[in-house]
Design a protein around this motif. Structure first.
Motif, PDB file in Angstrom:
ATOM      1  N   GLN A 144      -8.443   9.957   6.101  1.00 41.58           N
ATOM      2  CA  GLN A 144      -9.329  11.104   6.291  1.00 41.58           C
ATOM      3  C   GLN A 144      -8.587  12.288   6.903  1.00 41.58           C
ATOM      4  O   GLN A 144      -8.787  13.439   6.505  1.00 41.58           O
ATOM      5  N   TYR A 145      -7.715  12.010   7.856  1.00 39.55           N
ATOM      6  CA  TYR A 145      -6.946  13.094   8.470  1.00 39.55           C
ATOM      7  C   TYR A 145      -6.022  13.746   7.435  1.00 39.55           C
ATOM      8  O   TYR A 145      -5.949  14.977   7.335  1.00 39.55           O
ATOM      9  N   ASN A 146      -5.307  12.916   6.669  1.00 40.84           N
ATOM     10  CA  ASN A 146      -4.396  13.456   5.661  1.00 40.84           C
ATOM     11  C   ASN A 146      -5.122  14.385   4.702  1.00 40.84           C
ATOM     12  O   ASN A 146      -4.623  15.466   4.367  1.00 40.84           O
ATOM     13  N   PHE A 147      -6.307  13.975   4.268  1.00 42.28           N
ATOM     14  CA  PHE A 147      -7.013  14.785   3.266  1.00 42.28           C
ATOM     15  C   PHE A 147      -7.605  16.051   3.870  1.00 42.28           C
ATOM     16  O   PHE A 147      -7.531  17.126   3.273  1.00 42.28           O
ATOM     17  N   GLN A 148      -8.172  15.944   5.048  1.00 40.91           N
ATOM     18  CA  GLN A 148      -8.853  17.100   5.628  1.00 40.91           C
ATOM     19  C   GLN A 148      -7.898  18.174   6.129  1.00 40.91           C
ATOM     20  O   GLN A 148      -8.236  19.353   6.115  1.00 40.91           O
ATOM     21  N   VAL A 201       1.598  12.787   1.216  1.00 41.24           N
ATOM     22  CA  VAL A 201       0.444  12.865   2.102  1.00 41.24           C
ATOM     23  C   VAL A 201      -0.863  12.655   1.324  1.00 41.24           C
ATOM     24  O   VAL A 201      -1.684  11.828   1.674  1.00 41.24           O
ATOM     25  N   ILE A 202      -1.048  13.435   0.270  1.00 41.30           N
ATOM     26  CA  ILE A 202      -2.218  13.281  -0.604  1.00 41.30           C
ATOM     27  C   ILE A 202      -1.713  12.921  -1.995  1.00 41.30           C
ATOM     28  O   ILE A 202      -1.211  13.774  -2.721  1.00 41.30           O
ATOM     29  N   ASP A 203      -1.834  11.666  -2.337  1.00 44.07           N
ATOM     30  CA  ASP A 203      -1.335  11.143  -3.610  1.00 44.07           C
ATOM     31  C   ASP A 203      -2.532  10.806  -4.487  1.00 44.07           C
ATOM     32  O   ASP A 203      -3.227   9.822  -4.259  1.00 44.07           O
ATOM     33  N   TYR A 204      -2.782  11.646  -5.516  1.00 43.15           N
ATOM     34  CA  TYR A 204      -3.948  11.429  -6.362  1.00 43.15           C
ATOM     35  C   TYR A 204      -3.800  10.231  -7.289  1.00 43.15           C
ATOM     36  O   TYR A 204      -4.758   9.872  -7.985  1.00 43.15           O
ATOM     37  N   ALA A 205      -2.650   9.604  -7.300  1.00 39.43           N
ATOM     38  CA  ALA A 205      -2.514   8.338  -8.023  1.00 39.43           C
ATOM     39  C   ALA A 205      -3.189   7.205  -7.256  1.00 39.43           C
ATOM     40  O   ALA A 205      -3.424   6.128  -7.808  1.00 39.43           O
ATOM     41  N   ARG A 238       0.841  -1.193   0.000  1.00 40.65           N
ATOM     42  CA  ARG A 238       0.000   0.000   0.000  1.00 40.65           C
ATOM     43  C   ARG A 238       0.873   1.238   0.000  1.00 40.65           C
ATOM     44  O   ARG A 238       1.975   1.236   0.521  1.00 40.65           O
ATOM     45  N   SER A 239       0.345   2.303  -0.601  1.00 43.13           N
ATOM     46  CA  SER A 239       1.077   3.565  -0.640  1.00 43.13           C
ATOM     47  C   SER A 239       1.282   4.107   0.765  1.00 43.13           C
ATOM     48  O   SER A 239       0.373   4.054   1.604  1.00 43.13           O
ATOM     49  N   LYS A 240       2.454   4.654   1.031  1.00 39.47           N
ATOM     50  CA  LYS A 240       2.738   5.233   2.345  1.00 39.47           C
ATOM     51  C   LYS A 240       1.880   6.467   2.609  1.00 39.47           C
ATOM     52  O   LYS A 240       1.732   6.895   3.757  1.00 39.47           O
ATOM     53  N   SER A 241       1.295   7.053   1.555  1.00 36.64           N
ATOM     54  CA  SER A 241       0.412   8.202   1.752  1.00 36.64           C
ATOM     55  C   SER A 241      -0.883   7.814   2.456  1.00 36.64           C
ATOM     56  O   SER A 241      -1.626   8.686   2.910  1.00 36.64           O
ATOM     57  N   LEU A 242      -1.153   6.516   2.570  1.00 35.86           N
ATOM     58  CA  LEU A 242      -2.357   6.052   3.252  1.00 35.86           C
ATOM     59  C   LEU A 242      -2.181   6.013   4.769  1.00 35.86           C
ATOM     60  O   LEU A 242      -3.121   5.663   5.493  1.00 35.86           O
ATOM     61  N   GLY A 243      -1.005   6.362   5.237  1.00 36.14           N
ATOM     62  CA  GLY A 243      -0.751   6.425   6.674  1.00 36.14           C
ATOM     63  C   GLY A 243      -0.439   7.849   7.095  1.00 36.14           C
ATOM     64  O   GLY A 243      -0.153   8.719   6.274  1.00 36.14           O
TER      65      GLY A 243
END
Length: 363
Positions: free
Chosen positions: A117-121, A132-136, A25-30
């Protein structure tokens, strides 16, 4: 609820399961912040509790913060339930080959991950840091699309319609990509332009930066290319007592992807320039002129498009003849100011005319 959940300790919640595994999984998911992660998942220690939630910036707010009653237990229960559901989605992914179905399952698996959710908000969605926010990653595209549709997409359509960009340029638009625009910092405005904003001639004197954000799944960016044009439908046509559309800027065969999507002079070469940028230089007493930005998906490459008539640009015929698909737009407005003469001189443009309310005969 998200703020409360993230600001409260989970009493040493054991972070196990699919959401703790970043091998596939992408590290941006953490969570990128170790202090916030520690507070959520290891918040039972007295030291961590005493310091308070690190997401609160002011020390006084951190010290006086108290978690809502039973929020810790509820957060733990919800986390365990949703992480097990995520495991089911990932197990379905193992035998799935359809790209769109895979993207849907990946989104559903991560949509309720509190770290996502935290990363995006709490991070910049427009100038996104891909760590942090990876649109891929499909779930961030889903969150980005919903965020865009909640306000900015509606604002864009309201401005395009009330300013009559639709239908004065193209008949209609169903926006599928988010288009943002700004001008270089040296021109004095270092911000993304709101649709319909009135800008000075100095601000618009240099080539703008255009960001094209795709949210759809399954786009093959190796093959998909884009065309961008900026048109002015408010150029006076004195001979015919009307207005005509002129082409201010044009680019073709542009390549982007979900994250590398900022179009500026570093992104394209001479062969991709359909028409060099000519900045807005409205003539005196003409009023406000609309400069509409249109983004199109191409159906294949545009092989050496024929030279266009910039002074009488028929955008509808251009779209039809090249089989272009309009997917996004933007607009700003310009009017005459005292700096227009300097911009005309800088670009070698002829001296502007002065219009009067009553037409004067020329002797």
């Amino acid at each position: 609820m998200l703020r409360r959940g993230l600001h409260s300790s989970a009493k040493c919640l054991e972070k196990t399961g699919v959401w703790s595994d970043f091998s596939k999984r992408s590290k941006s998911l953490g969570l990128a912040s170790e202090s916030i992660k520690k507070y959520i998942f290891q918040g039972d220690s007295d030291d961590v509790r005493r310091r308070g939630p690190p997401s609160l910036k002011r020390r006084m707010n951190r010290l006086k913060y108290t978690s809502p009653e039973h929020i810790d237990e509820m957060f733990r229960l919800s986390y365990e339930f949703m992480s097990k559901r995520a495991e089911e989605k990932y197990s379905q992914l193992e035998n799935e080959t359809d790209a769109k179905v895979r993207a849907k399952l990946e989104t559903e698996a991560e949509l309720h991950n509190p770290e996502v959710q935290y990363n995006f908000q709490y991070h910049d969605k427009l100038e996104n840091d891909t760590r942090v926010i990876d649109y891929a990653v499909p779930v961030y595209r889903r969150l980005g699309l919903k965020h865009w549709e909640s306000y900015e997409k509606m604002l864009l359509m309201q401005r395009l319609e009330t300013l009559s960009v639709i239908p004065d340029t193209l008949p209609t638009l169903q926006p599928r990509v988010q288009v943002n625009l700004r001008f270089p910092f040296s021109t004095g405005v270092n911000k993304w332009v709101e649709p319909g904003e009135i800008l000075s001639s100095n601000t618009t004197s240099m080539v703008p930066t255009i960001k094209i954000q795709e949210y759809e799944n399954g786009i093959d960016f190796e093959k998909q290319k884009y065309t961008v044009v900026i048109v002015n439908p408010d150029e006076p046509d004195v001979l015919n007592d009307t207005f005509k559309t002129t082409l201010a800027f044009g680019l073709t065969n542009l390549k982007i992807d979900y994250n590398d999507n900022v179009v500026d002079p570093r992104k394209y070469n001479e062969s991709q320039i359909l028409a060099d940028y000519i900045p807005p230089v409205p003539e005196k007493n003409v009023g406000k002129q609309r400069f509409s930005v249109w983004v199109f998906r191409q159906n294949g490459d545009l092989e050496s498009p024929e030279p266009v008539d910039r002074e009488n640009f028929d955008i509808r015929e251009f779209v039809r003849s090249h089989n272009l698909d309009p997917v996004g737009a933007h607009v700003w407005r310009s009017e005459w100011d005292s700096n227009v003469a300097n911009i005309r001189e800088k670009y070698g443009l002829p001296e502007g005319r002065v219009f009067h309310r009553v037409r004067r005969s020329v002797v």
